[in-house]
Write a protein that holds these residues in place. Structure first.
Motif, PDB file in Angstrom:
ATOM      1  N   GLN A 123      24.608   6.450  -9.915  1.00 25.60           N
ATOM      2  CA  GLN A 123      24.827   7.893 -10.035  1.00 25.60           C
ATOM      3  C   GLN A 123      25.106   8.517  -8.668  1.00 25.60           C
ATOM      4  OE1 GLN A 123      25.153   9.487 -13.004  1.00 25.60           O
ATOM      5  NE2 GLN A 123      25.021   7.390 -13.750  1.00 25.60           N
ATOM      6  N   ASP A 124      25.143   7.690  -7.640  1.00 24.63           N
ATOM      7  CA  ASP A 124      25.423   8.154  -6.283  1.00 24.63           C
ATOM      8  C   ASP A 124      26.938   8.131  -6.081  1.00 24.63           C
ATOM      9  OD1 ASP A 124      25.865   8.438  -3.541  1.00 24.63           O
ATOM     10  OD2 ASP A 124      24.243   7.084  -2.966  1.00 24.63           O
ATOM     11  N   GLN A 125      27.553   9.311  -6.035  1.00 21.80           N
ATOM     12  CA  GLN A 125      29.008   9.375  -5.991  1.00 21.80           C
ATOM     13  C   GLN A 125      29.606   8.719  -4.755  1.00 21.80           C
ATOM     14  OE1 GLN A 125      30.566  13.504  -5.394  1.00 21.80           O
ATOM     15  NE2 GLN A 125      28.460  14.057  -5.852  1.00 21.80           N
ATOM     16  N   GLU A 126      28.941   8.803  -3.621  1.00 21.61           N
ATOM     17  CA  GLU A 126      29.473   8.153  -2.416  1.00 21.61           C
ATOM     18  C   GLU A 126      29.396   6.634  -2.533  1.00 21.61           C
ATOM     19  OE1 GLU A 126      31.218   9.530   0.081  1.00 21.61           O
ATOM     20  OE2 GLU A 126      31.063  11.303  -1.184  1.00 21.61           O
ATOM     21  N   LEU A 127      28.328   6.132  -3.127  1.00 17.85           N
ATOM     22  CA  LEU A 127      28.206   4.689  -3.340  1.00 17.85           C
ATOM     23  C   LEU A 127      29.292   4.205  -4.298  1.00 17.85           C
ATOM     24  CD1 LEU A 127      26.706   2.000  -2.958  1.00 17.85           C
ATOM     25  CD2 LEU A 127      25.248   2.660  -4.880  1.00 17.85           C
ATOM     26  N   VAL A 128      29.545   4.969  -5.338  1.00 17.86           N
ATOM     27  CA  VAL A 128      30.574   4.585  -6.306  1.00 17.86           C
ATOM     28  C   VAL A 128      31.948   4.570  -5.633  1.00 17.86           C
ATOM     29  CG1 VAL A 128      31.737   5.255  -8.453  1.00 17.86           C
ATOM     30  CG2 VAL A 128      29.240   5.360  -8.295  1.00 17.86           C
ATOM     31  N   ARG A 129      32.252   5.593  -4.863  1.00 11.57           N
ATOM     32  CA  ARG A 129      33.534   5.634  -4.146  1.00 11.57           C
ATOM     33  C   ARG A 129      33.674   4.426  -3.221  1.00 11.57           C
ATOM     34  NH1 ARG A 129      34.792  10.312  -0.702  1.00 11.57           N
ATOM     35  NH2 ARG A 129      36.936   9.658  -1.011  1.00 11.57           N
ATOM     36  N   ALA A 130      32.643   4.174  -2.443  1.00  8.66           N
ATOM     37  CA  ALA A 130      32.681   3.045  -1.510  1.00  8.66           C
ATOM     38  C   ALA A 130      32.830   1.723  -2.251  1.00  8.66           C
ATOM     39  CB  ALA A 130      31.415   3.031  -0.655  1.00  8.66           C
ATOM     40  N   THR A 131      32.181   1.622  -3.398  1.00 11.33           N
ATOM     41  CA  THR A 131      32.241   0.403  -4.196  1.00 11.33           C
ATOM     42  C   THR A 131      33.668   0.100  -4.638  1.00 11.33           C
ATOM     43  OG1 THR A 131      29.972   0.641  -4.975  1.00 11.33           O
ATOM     44  CG2 THR A 131      31.442  -0.627  -6.358  1.00 11.33           C
ATOM     45  N   TYR A 132      34.354   1.105  -5.179  1.00 13.62           N
ATOM     46  CA  TYR A 132      35.708   0.858  -5.675  1.00 13.62           C
ATOM     47  C   TYR A 132      36.701   0.630  -4.549  1.00 13.62           C
ATOM     48  CZ  TYR A 132      33.901   1.719 -10.273  1.00 13.62           C
ATOM     49  OH  TYR A 132      33.174   1.616 -11.420  1.00 13.62           O
ATOM     50  N   LEU A 133      36.487   1.260  -3.429  1.00 12.19           N
ATOM     51  CA  LEU A 133      37.346   0.989  -2.276  1.00 12.19           C
ATOM     52  C   LEU A 133      37.111  -0.435  -1.756  1.00 12.19           C
ATOM     53  CD1 LEU A 133      37.080   4.440  -0.483  1.00 12.19           C
ATOM     54  CD2 LEU A 133      39.048   3.542  -1.762  1.00 12.19           C
ATOM     55  N   ALA A 134      35.849  -0.857  -1.733  1.00 11.74           N
ATOM     56  CA  ALA A 134      35.525  -2.220  -1.299  1.00 11.74           C
ATOM     57  C   ALA A 134      36.060  -3.255  -2.289  1.00 11.74           C
ATOM     58  CB  ALA A 134      34.021  -2.375  -1.132  1.00 11.74           C
ATOM     59  N   MET A 135      36.062  -2.910  -3.578  1.00  8.58           N
ATOM     60  CA  MET A 135      36.575  -3.845  -4.576  1.00  8.58           C
ATOM     61  C   MET A 135      38.058  -4.122  -4.360  1.00  8.58           C
ATOM     62  SD  MET A 135      34.473  -2.508  -7.923  1.00  8.58           S
ATOM     63  CE  MET A 135      35.515  -3.292  -9.122  1.00  8.58           C
ATOM     64  N   ARG A 136      38.819  -3.092  -3.999  1.00  8.07           N
ATOM     65  CA  ARG A 136      40.247  -3.295  -3.735  1.00  8.07           C
ATOM     66  C   ARG A 136      40.436  -4.255  -2.558  1.00  8.07           C
ATOM     67  NH1 ARG A 136      43.842   1.670  -2.063  1.00  8.07           N
ATOM     68  NH2 ARG A 136      44.085   2.050  -4.280  1.00  8.07           N
ATOM     69  N   LEU A 137      39.708  -4.013  -1.476  1.00 13.46           N
ATOM     70  CA  LEU A 137      39.814  -4.887  -0.308  1.00 13.46           C
ATOM     71  C   LEU A 137      39.385  -6.314  -0.635  1.00 13.46           C
ATOM     72  CD1 LEU A 137      38.425  -2.479   2.439  1.00 13.46           C
ATOM     73  CD2 LEU A 137      40.811  -3.161   2.073  1.00 13.46           C
ATOM     74  N   THR A 138      38.289  -6.440  -1.364  1.00 14.94           N
ATOM     75  CA  THR A 138      37.794  -7.765  -1.734  1.00 14.94           C
ATOM     76  C   THR A 138      38.804  -8.504  -2.598  1.00 14.94           C
ATOM     77  OG1 THR A 138      35.521  -6.944  -1.656  1.00 14.94           O
ATOM     78  CG2 THR A 138      35.889  -8.990  -2.851  1.00 14.94           C
ATOM     79  N   ALA A 139      39.393  -7.794  -3.545  1.00 12.73           N
ATOM     80  CA  ALA A 139      40.368  -8.434  -4.437  1.00 12.73           C
ATOM     81  C   ALA A 139      41.591  -8.914  -3.666  1.00 12.73           C
ATOM     82  CB  ALA A 139      40.776  -7.468  -5.544  1.00 12.73           C
ATOM     83  N   TRP A 140      42.203  -8.020  -2.897  1.00 13.63           N
ATOM     84  CA  TRP A 140      43.473  -8.357  -2.247  1.00 13.63           C
ATOM     85  C   TRP A 140      43.336  -9.271  -1.034  1.00 13.63           C
ATOM     86  CZ3 TRP A 140      47.844  -8.346  -4.481  1.00 13.63           C
ATOM     87  CH2 TRP A 140      48.125  -7.434  -5.499  1.00 13.63           C
ATOM     88  N   PHE A 141      42.246  -9.123  -0.285  1.00 15.39           N
ATOM     89  CA  PHE A 141      42.151  -9.860   0.974  1.00 15.39           C
ATOM     90  C   PHE A 141      41.182 -11.034   0.944  1.00 15.39           C
ATOM     91  CE2 PHE A 141      43.747  -5.648   2.116  1.00 15.39           C
ATOM     92  CZ  PHE A 141      44.947  -6.043   2.697  1.00 15.39           C
ATOM     93  N   VAL A 142      40.462 -11.209  -0.171  1.00 15.97           N
ATOM     94  CA  VAL A 142      39.568 -12.357  -0.281  1.00 15.97           C
ATOM     95  C   VAL A 142      39.854 -13.139  -1.562  1.00 15.97           C
ATOM     96  CG1 VAL A 142      37.162 -13.147  -0.265  1.00 15.97           C
ATOM     97  CG2 VAL A 142      37.789 -11.092   1.015  1.00 15.97           C
TER      98      VAL A 142
END
Length: 160
Positions: free
Chosen positions: A40-59
């Motif tokens: 329910q932490d909006q900043e954590l959720v935002r960071a999570t989805y941004l990190a998921m993109r990086l993890t998917a494409w670069f790892v």
């Protein structure tokens, strides 16, 4: 194609390392997807989805591609061959399919990350897409475990 024992070991090391890396990266992605869906932490959720993109494409994508390529090289340079034994052929088909589906799945990942980059409203994320991230990454882990099992047990049988 026969490789020297040293080159064959390098190819096998690349295959095992990239396959383990793929598994670990998908496990980390699953945890990010769970936090993105449940927090329910909006900043954590935002960071999570941004990190998921990086993890998917670069790892994840590079590990999947390297696993597929090194698996083909390893199989062609050993007695197992690429088409001689059905378990090797099955691994090729499953790995190719998983890599293709990963590339298709990156569109949804990019969409979630795009929403995260533009808004901090928790309700802006499609809940079905959030659940899709969890389910597909969990299913991918099961597929990768099955591929590992095939490599370890090497079921008997030659392809017709």
């Amino acid at each position: 194609m026969i490789l020297s024992p040293g080159l064959r070991k390098i190819a096998l090391t690349a295959h095992v390392t990239s396959s383990i890396g793929w598994f670990g990266a998908v496990a980390a992605f699953l945890m990010l997807a769970l936090f993105g869906m449940l927090s329910q932490d909006q900043e954590l959720v935002r960071a999570t989805y941004l990190a998921m993109r990086l993890t998917a494409w670069f790892v994840i994508v590079p590990f999947a591609a390297l696993s597929l390529a090194s698996g083909v090289v390893s199989s062609l340079s050993t007695k197992w061959g690429l088409f001689r034994h059905y378990w090797v052929l099955l691994k090729l088909v499953i790995t190719s399919g998983a890599t293709f589906l990963l590339l298709v799945h990156t569109q949804a990942i990019d969409l979630l990350a795009g929403i995260a980059a533009k808004t901090s409203v928790l309700g802006a994320y499609p809940s079905g897409m959030q659940l899709k991230m969890v389910v597909t990454s969990g299913a991918t882990l099961v597929v990768l475990i099955m591929l590992t099992g095939l490599a370890i047990y090497k079921p008997r049988g030659m392809t017709p």
